[in-house]
Design a protein around this motif. Structure first.
Motif, PDB file in Angstrom:
ATOM      1  N   LYS A 212       0.845  -1.210   0.000  1.00  0.00           N
ATOM      2  CA  LYS A 212       0.000   0.000   0.000  1.00  0.00           C
ATOM      3  C   LYS A 212       0.875   1.252   0.000  1.00  0.00           C
ATOM      4  O   LYS A 212       0.816   2.087   0.913  1.00  0.00           O
ATOM      5  CB  LYS A 212      -0.969   0.005   1.201  1.00  0.00           C
ATOM      6  N   THR A 213       1.716   1.321  -1.021  1.00  0.00           N
ATOM      7  CA  THR A 213       2.628   2.463  -1.145  1.00  0.00           C
ATOM      8  C   THR A 213       2.438   3.115  -2.508  1.00  0.00           C
ATOM      9  O   THR A 213       1.846   2.528  -3.413  1.00  0.00           O
ATOM     10  CB  THR A 213       4.095   2.005  -1.023  1.00  0.00           C
ATOM     11  N   ARG A 214       2.974   4.334  -2.663  1.00  0.00           N
ATOM     12  CA  ARG A 214       2.924   5.004  -3.957  1.00  0.00           C
ATOM     13  C   ARG A 214       3.972   4.364  -4.879  1.00  0.00           C
ATOM     14  O   ARG A 214       5.086   4.086  -4.430  1.00  0.00           O
ATOM     15  CB  ARG A 214       3.253   6.490  -3.791  1.00  0.00           C
ATOM     16  N   PRO A 215       3.639   4.150  -6.155  1.00  0.00           N
ATOM     17  CA  PRO A 215       4.611   3.499  -7.053  1.00  0.00           C
ATOM     18  C   PRO A 215       5.944   4.250  -7.136  1.00  0.00           C
ATOM     19  O   PRO A 215       6.993   3.626  -7.249  1.00  0.00           O
ATOM     20  CB  PRO A 215       3.917   3.485  -8.417  1.00  0.00           C
ATOM     21  N   GLU A 216       5.910   5.575  -7.043  1.00  0.00           N
ATOM     22  CA  GLU A 216       7.160   6.333  -7.172  1.00  0.00           C
ATOM     23  C   GLU A 216       8.062   6.173  -5.950  1.00  0.00           C
ATOM     24  O   GLU A 216       9.231   6.536  -5.984  1.00  0.00           O
ATOM     25  CB  GLU A 216       6.888   7.818  -7.443  1.00  0.00           C
ATOM     26  N   ASP A 217       7.534   5.616  -4.839  1.00  0.00           N
ATOM     27  CA  ASP A 217       8.330   5.446  -3.622  1.00  0.00           C
ATOM     28  C   ASP A 217       9.100   4.128  -3.575  1.00  0.00           C
ATOM     29  O   ASP A 217       9.812   3.861  -2.600  1.00  0.00           O
ATOM     30  CB  ASP A 217       7.429   5.529  -2.379  1.00  0.00           C
ATOM     31  N   THR A 218       8.961   3.277  -4.584  1.00  0.00           N
ATOM     32  CA  THR A 218       9.564   1.942  -4.539  1.00  0.00           C
ATOM     33  C   THR A 218      11.058   1.975  -4.213  1.00  0.00           C
ATOM     34  O   THR A 218      11.521   1.262  -3.319  1.00  0.00           O
ATOM     35  CB  THR A 218       9.309   1.225  -5.881  1.00  0.00           C
ATOM     36  N   VAL A 219      11.802   2.806  -4.922  1.00  0.00           N
ATOM     37  CA  VAL A 219      13.255   2.839  -4.703  1.00  0.00           C
ATOM     38  C   VAL A 219      13.579   3.505  -3.358  1.00  0.00           C
ATOM     39  O   VAL A 219      14.459   3.062  -2.619  1.00  0.00           O
ATOM     40  CB  VAL A 219      13.965   3.539  -5.881  1.00  0.00           C
ATOM     41  N   LYS A 220      12.808   4.544  -3.039  1.00  0.00           N
ATOM     42  CA  LYS A 220      13.014   5.235  -1.762  1.00  0.00           C
ATOM     43  C   LYS A 220      12.818   4.270  -0.585  1.00  0.00           C
ATOM     44  O   LYS A 220      13.591   4.264   0.371  1.00  0.00           O
ATOM     45  CB  LYS A 220      12.018   6.399  -1.663  1.00  0.00           C
ATOM     46  N   LEU A 221      11.788   3.425  -0.663  1.00  0.00           N
ATOM     47  CA  LEU A 221      11.515   2.461   0.408  1.00  0.00           C
ATOM     48  C   LEU A 221      12.647   1.459   0.545  1.00  0.00           C
ATOM     49  O   LEU A 221      13.050   1.099   1.657  1.00  0.00           O
ATOM     50  CB  LEU A 221      10.207   1.717   0.114  1.00  0.00           C
ATOM     51  N   SER A 222      13.150   1.016  -0.594  1.00  0.00           N
ATOM     52  CA  SER A 222      14.248   0.067  -0.591  1.00  0.00           C
ATOM     53  C   SER A 222      15.475   0.691   0.083  1.00  0.00           C
ATOM     54  O   SER A 222      16.173   0.046   0.877  1.00  0.00           O
ATOM     55  CB  SER A 222      14.515  -0.336  -2.038  1.00  0.00           C
ATOM     56  N   ARG A 223      15.703   1.977  -0.181  1.00  0.00           N
ATOM     57  CA  ARG A 223      16.833   2.675   0.441  1.00  0.00           C
ATOM     58  C   ARG A 223      16.599   2.862   1.943  1.00  0.00           C
ATOM     59  O   ARG A 223      17.490   2.630   2.765  1.00  0.00           O
ATOM     60  CB  ARG A 223      17.018   4.032  -0.240  1.00  0.00           C
ATOM     61  N   LEU A 224      15.364   3.244   2.308  1.00  0.00           N
ATOM     62  CA  LEU A 224      15.050   3.446   3.728  1.00  0.00           C
ATOM     63  C   LEU A 224      15.171   2.145   4.517  1.00  0.00           C
ATOM     64  O   LEU A 224      15.561   2.160   5.682  1.00  0.00           O
ATOM     65  CB  LEU A 224      13.640   4.020   3.876  1.00  0.00           C
ATOM     66  N   ALA A 225      14.828   1.022   3.887  1.00  0.00           N
ATOM     67  CA  ALA A 225      14.948  -0.266   4.576  1.00  0.00           C
ATOM     68  C   ALA A 225      16.394  -0.508   4.993  1.00  0.00           C
ATOM     69  O   ALA A 225      16.668  -1.036   6.076  1.00  0.00           O
ATOM     70  CB  ALA A 225      14.453  -1.401   3.678  1.00  0.00           C
ATOM     71  N   VAL A 226      17.330  -0.128   4.129  1.00  0.00           N
ATOM     72  CA  VAL A 226      18.749  -0.293   4.460  1.00  0.00           C
ATOM     73  C   VAL A 226      19.177   0.758   5.486  1.00  0.00           C
ATOM     74  O   VAL A 226      19.822   0.446   6.484  1.00  0.00           O
ATOM     75  CB  VAL A 226      19.617  -0.195   3.181  1.00  0.00           C
ATOM     76  N   GLN A 227      18.781   2.006   5.247  1.00  0.00           N
ATOM     77  CA  GLN A 227      19.240   3.105   6.103  1.00  0.00           C
ATOM     78  C   GLN A 227      18.649   3.036   7.520  1.00  0.00           C
ATOM     79  O   GLN A 227      19.202   3.612   8.445  1.00  0.00           O
ATOM     80  CB  GLN A 227      18.909   4.456   5.464  1.00  0.00           C
TER      81      GLN A 227
END
Ligand SMILES: Cc1ncc(C[n+]2csc(CCOP(=O)(O)OP(=O)(O)O)c2C)c(N)n1
Ligand code: SF4
Ligand code: SF4
Ligand SMILES: [Mg+2]
Lengths: 293, 109
Positions: A212-227
């Protein structure tokens, strides 16, 4: 001019993934690294749909559609056939979702790892059974909503530690990667290509409709998961030598990662605190195993 | 140049199972499926602002962005070009562009 990634595109556009699908980007990057001399064994999962209907296929390499629980055993069989044919320069890849890896496919994967079959096992992890409409898997994180863990009873168990299970098999190479760090992902697959034996690569692949996320946030979420230390980037050699690729000294609070995702919207402050404590504890454990604590 | 061959974008249709090719490997790509029709927002690159970092190209899940060599201020660069036949409008490129050179334009249909 030197490009940050291999320029070749093995995969073509026109495939059936949702807008902003992390799993589609995972495949595109993986095939850039693996190249055209690759065979895929794909069990029932989103990727069996994304690829398109026969006789069309988006991946441009032979793809064997197989039963849900058999990604690894099919890949083992394909490798055995290549050995009989005397062909060595082909990457045999099992490509499965988290359901096909953490749950139903674990037996076939454990068997292949125990025999140290010469395959690359890639799990693209979108943290639920997305193809059948977002049911929980053993990879679904603590506190998450899915259709089988509704908001009144969100998932009460943390994510299964698949990496440690594979490490206990003492296979030559294990790595975790995610799409926000494509150079790291490509390097790890190139290393897997050169290593003999069973290789296991876990790739976190955000899924907009499931998370349930915005499609444009996909890469941002992946980065936040690491950070935020939720998803550590690791390499493990022979099950013994643990290497932390990115030591996150100043982590982003986990809430920054959670609040972008509708599947965590029901969480109260104390629930988020509990998740933060769990992430901190897991990180300590990883540091110890990497000899950094 | 587009990295994929445009001559493979036809759709194979079979009238019956008997017409299926007797083989297990797919012969054609998915390029007949012009996913550009899914788009509600169109990402448009402003090349005046672009610094040719290729973030947009790196993160496109389709891939609907390809590269063309150009010269910028005497230096060799790769120019990212969006293929609107296939871009689904996920807008990851606009979100990831460090200089905000990609703007979303509402599609009218
Ligand atoms: C033996 C068996 N049980 C159930 C199914 C139905 N099924 C197909 S795909 C799928 C979920 C796959 O989940 P996952 O492996 O996480 O991949 P994702 O769809 O999330 O990419 C299920 C339950 C099946 N095909 N075979
Ligand atoms: S449901 Fe999720 S993983 Fe499946 S195609 Fe859509 S975005 Fe990708
Ligand atoms: S991300 Fe932005 S600046 Fe970088 S190449 Fe793409 S459009 Fe240009
Ligand atoms: Mg899944």
């Amino acid at each position: 001019m030197r490009l940050p990634l291999p320029e070749r595109e093995v995969m073509t556009p026109g495939h059936l993934a949702c807008q902003g699908c992390g799993a589609a980007l995972t495949m595109r990057l993986a095939l850039k690294a693996l190249g055209p001399r690759t065979v895929l064994s794909i069990p029932a999962c989103c990727w069996s749909v994304i690829d398109g209907p026969f006789p069309h296929s988006t991946v441009n390499v032979p793809l064997f559609h197989t039963a849900f629980e058999t990604a690894a055993s099919t890949a083992s069989g394909i490798r055995a056939a290549f050995e009989i044919l005397g062909k060595e320069d082909v990457n045999v890849v099992a490509w499965a979702g988290d359901g096909g890896t953490y749950d139903i496919g674990i037996q076939a994967l454990s068997g292949a790892a125990e025999r140290n079959d010469n395959i690359i096992y890639i799990c693209y992890d979108n943290e639920a059974y997305m193809n059948t409409g977002i049911q929980r898997s053993a990879a679904t994180p603590l506190g998450a909503w899915t259709t089988t863990t509704p908001v009144k009873h969100p998932k009460s168990e943390p994510k299964k530690d698949m990496v440690s299970i594979l490490a206990a098999h003492r296979i030559p190479y294990i790595a975790t990667a995610t799409i926000a760090y494509p150079e790291d992902l490509v390097r790890k697959l190139e290393r897997a290509k050169e290593t003999k034996g069973t290789k296991f690569i876990l790739i976190l692949s955000p899924c907009p409709p499931g998370w349930k996320t915005r499609p444009e946030d996909t890469v941002k979420l992946s980065r936040l998961a690491v950070q935020s230390r939720v998803f550590p980037l690791l390499e493990i050699e022979n099950g013994e030598k643990w290497i932390l690729n990115m030591n996150i000294k100043k982590p982003v609070p986990v809430v920054e990662y959670l609040k972008l995702q509708g599947r965590f919207r029901h969480l109260k402050e104390e629930d988020i605190q509990r998740i933060q404590e769990y992430v901190d504890k897991e990180w300590e454990r990883i540091l110890k195993r990497c000899g950094l604590a | 140049m587009k990295p994929w061959k445009p001559d493979i974008d036809r759709k194979m249709v079979f009238k019956s199972v008997r017409e299926y090719p007797p083989m297990a490997v797919s012969l054609y790509t998915m390029m007949f499926n012009k996913t550009g029709t899914w788009r509600t927002v169109r990402p448009v690159i402003n090349y005046e602002k672009c610094v040719y970092c290729l973030m947009c190209w790196k993160f496109c899940p389709e891939p609907a962005i390809y590269l063309e060599p150009i010269e910028v201020k005497g230096k060799e660069r790769m120019k990212p070009i969006i293929d609107y036949d296939y871009c689904k409008g996920c807008m990851i490129c606009a979100e990831e562009c460090p200089v905000k050179a990609i703007e979303g334009v509402e599609e009218e249909r």
